[in-house]
Design an enzyme around this catalytic site. Structure first.
Site: not given
Ligand SMILES: Cc1cc2nc3c(=O)[nH]c(=O)nc-3n(C[C@H](O)[C@H](O)[C@H](O)COP(=O)(O)OP(=O)(O)OC[C@H]3O[C@@H](n4cnc5c(N)ncnc54)[C@H](O)[C@@H]3O)c2cc1C
Length: 385
Positions: A125, A158, A242, A279, A338-339
């Protein structure tokens, strides 16, 4: 293209892994997708096979296998024949190694054997509502109370959030310091630890993802991993592996989508001929074939580099960027070929399209991968002024 990194013993291992995923995982996948998580039985069965925590030493229940290729095979076979929501790799390879590398002998003896048997399911987490890409923004805090730490805050998105028993939780231990984080082992039964609902996701329906809440959770000192002020460095240290894990999975899933689409376009007919003979279809598949082979060769080489302890954060970032971009491109092209069928849940490609969408976002979004690669070229605004 023939892959060159596997020996005969890897192929034997692959065959038995394939049987396991076909017989013990695939038949339950539909039910797991409906219920929103896998049964604990999946981990227990994988544990019996010796497929969990293979890297751990035998005294801790593992097989002492340092060769990442065995893990690669498990990931590939699960994605092709099993169910992507069975996150064995998160448990075994993304979270477990923190305990292996940072844990004390007491922690390893107490925790690892149950993880290897699948009795304890692991999660990690880091992310919070206000801190995803920017982990230095973590607000969950831990206060030193002498014989224990007091943990307060919340996490979101998480994985294994519902079925998990033991979470490594990143929390701020040095107020005011962006990087002053600690890693805490939070157990299912600890008072004040609660989990929110299973979040409804676009894809990966059999994989449970949740919010976690910590309200005055008393974490004993024996549940601190490593130095409680060095957590940020630890997180960075493990992120390269990772990202390799994500790359391996992304490519295996993309290869699977390619193969099932190739079968589909040979069978499906329009205008009196198989659609694969247009094609456009032939050229699309040719481009994807070439890109898949090139990227697979690169990722396989990264696996060997990882085995030799030479996988750098930049190379891992290149692998994740290339493999996940390609995976999403493959899924998109394959749905198109796949359409209408590609838009229907009953066709596997439909599910794969939504499952795959996350890989360019988590484990560090691909924009961050480009930052890591770009900075390694000396293009860093903090250094070039
Ligand atoms: C299905 C799923 C499983 C997950 N599992 C875990 C887990 O087990 N443990 C855990 O700790 N987290 C987990 N996460 C969290 C995941 O690691 C975060 O969602 C991810 O790091 C992105 O953070 P955020 O969602 O806060 O997006 P934000 O940080 O808000 O970013 C949103 C978007 O902003 C842009 N952005 C952000 N920073 C930059 C930058 N420096 N430069 C340019 N563009 C940028 C990118 O386009 C990015 O996609 C999980 C998420 C999902 C959806």
């Amino acid at each position: 293209m023939r892959r060159l990194i596997f020996e005969a013993e890897h192929e034997i291992f692959r065959e038995s892994a394939r049987r396991f995923f076909q017989q013990e995982i695939a038949p339950h996948a539909e039910v797991w997708r409906e219920q929103g998580c896998v049964d604990r039985e999946a981990f227990l069965k994988a544990g019996v096979q010796g497929y969990l925590m293979m890297w751990a030493e035998e005294e801790y229940g593992g097989a002492g296998i340092a060769d990442f290729r065995y893990e690669q095979i498990l990931i590939e076979e699960n994605l092709r024949y099993g169910e992507p929501g069975f996150y064995h790799q998160l448990h075994s390879r993304l979270v477990g190694p923190y305990i292996g590398a940072l844990g004390t002998d007491e922690q390893k003896a107490r925790l690892l054997p149950k993880c290897a048997r699948g009795e304890t399911i692991l999660g990690i987490a880091m992310s919070e509502p206000g801190a995803g890409s920017d982990l230095a923004g973590i607000k969950t805090r831990a206060e030193d109370k002498g014989d224990r730490w007091l943990l307060n805050g919340s996490k979101t998105y998480i994985s294994n959030g519902q079925i998990g028993d033991l979470f490594i939780v990143a929390a701020r231990t040095v107020p005011g310091s962006r990087h002053g984080l600690g890693l805490f082992l939070v157990e299912r039964a600890m008072v004040g630890f609660k989990r929110g609902r299973n979040l409804a996701k676009m894809g990966l329906k059999a994989q449970d993802t949740s919010e976690l809440f910590f309200e005055n959770v008393e974490v004993p000192k024996v549940n601190v991993l490593g130095d409680p002020a060095k957590g940020f460095g630890y997180l960075k240290q493990f992120l390269a592996e990772e990202r390799l894990i994500i790359s391996v999975g992304s490519l295996a899933y993309a290869q699977t989508a390619f193969d099932l689409t190739l079968d589909f376009i040979k069978e499906r007919r329009a205008f009196g001929r198989p659609i694969g003979t247009f094609q456009n279809a032939r050229f699309k598949m040719a481009e994807l074939r070439a890109q898949l082979d090139a990227t697979q060769t690169f990722v396989d080489q990264c696996v060997l580099e990882h085995n030799a302890a030479r996988l750098t954060p930049e190379i891992a970032a290149c692998a994740k960027l290339l493999a996940t971009q390609l995976e999403n491109q493959v899924m998109d092209e394959c749905v198109q070929l796949h359409g209408g069928a590609g838009y229907m849940q009953e066709y596997r490609i439909c599910r794969m399209f939504t499952d795959a969408r996350i890989t360019s976002i988590f484990a560090g979004c691909n924009e961050i991968m480009k930052e890591i690669i770009g900075r390694s070229l000396g293009l860093d605004e903090r250094k070039l002024k």
